[in-house]
Design an enzyme around this catalytic site. Sequence first.
Site, PDB file in Angstrom:
ATOM      1  CE1 TYR A 172      -3.079   3.202   0.795  1.00 53.12           C
ATOM      2  CE2 TYR A 172      -1.701   3.240   2.787  1.00 53.12           C
ATOM      3  CZ  TYR A 172      -2.573   3.696   1.861  1.00 53.12           C
ATOM      4  OH  TYR A 172      -3.268   5.035   2.121  1.00 53.12           O
ATOM      5  CG  ASP A 217      -0.164  -1.732  13.526  1.00 54.26           C
ATOM      6  OD1 ASP A 217      -0.435  -1.057  12.367  1.00 54.26           O
ATOM      7  OD2 ASP A 217      -0.940  -2.311  14.200  1.00 54.26           O
TER       8      ASP A 217
END
Length: 328
Positions: free
Chosen positions: A146, A290
């Site tokens: 992404y 993350d």
Amino acid sequence: MGRRLEKLRVLVVGGAGYIGSHTVKLLRSQGARVTVLDDLSTGRRFLVQSDDFVEGDLGDRRLTDRLFSSGFDAVMHFAAFSIVGESVQLPLKYYHNNVGKTASLLESMLGHDVERFIFSSTAAVYGEPEEVPITEEHPRRPKNPYGRSKLMVEQMLVDASDAHGMQYAVLRYFNAAGADPSASIGESHEPETHLIPIVLQAAAGKREAVKLYGTDYPTADGTCIRDYIHVNDLAAAHILALESLLDGNDSCAYNLGCGQGYSVRQVIETAKAVTGKDITVVEEQRRKGDPAVLVASSDKIRKELGWSPDYDDLEAIIETAWKWHNRR
Ligand code: UDP
């Protein structure tokens, strides 16, 4: 803001999505004439804030050529797939949609002498931060397809502007949150993966619990810290970026966050206070990919475009999201 955009024709690609729909609303309040192009793959028809709506694919060259031949002053491009985990599983879906179709859109646009482009980029282009707050000079080493797809478009814009003299503004969003205070539009993803809507669904009893992904991060309470920015403050930045291009300023790239970090636990506690509801939390393992802390330096856009957030605290942001949640 005045009505400097009076009668300006703007094509908003992805205007049926969360950030696109709020920007369309603001553009129209400034007098711009807005056409929305969206294939409704993730967007929602009821979020479209313009009467001029075209349902279609941004990679459909015949369609975009037809649109651009009717004359536009600028394009804002919000249409992208944006779920990090999915991008790891299905990278080509992301490269095809986010990169390939954007190349087609740019070719079509430049072929019709439309030369101003505002692009939705992301903090994900920076990857794991070497230091926070993150400035625009921070190395861009995205950690997933992404983020790479967004970086590729950023690079494409530099090359296209060198070759063809187009002007662009790249806006790198940190964590978009909240809803228009009218509660007529807001965040609506299917499936929902973002923290604040998930927490509010739990507060409303629409899900049993919030999964808290990771409590062993090197932060004060062990949970990840993010920089939440209200969606209307993001929308306002798009207007300022467009005005800057119209004034003949150079192409630019800006980070967009409030510069204030909140941990996942702080988000949950604030949501409890705003909603007056109890929220059940289940502690889970870390979610892959993350970073512990993502906080923006938005000094550059504050200084160069005079941007500053109207919503600068988390409680105010969550209040607007809760109002939208209850209205739906
Ligand atoms: N998060 C969480 N539970 C959830 C969704 C998110 O603990 O159900 C955490 C996530 O791990 C991250 C933060 O909340 O640390 C913000 O996640 P979100 O997906 O909203 O935005 P991101 O920062 O990943 O773009």
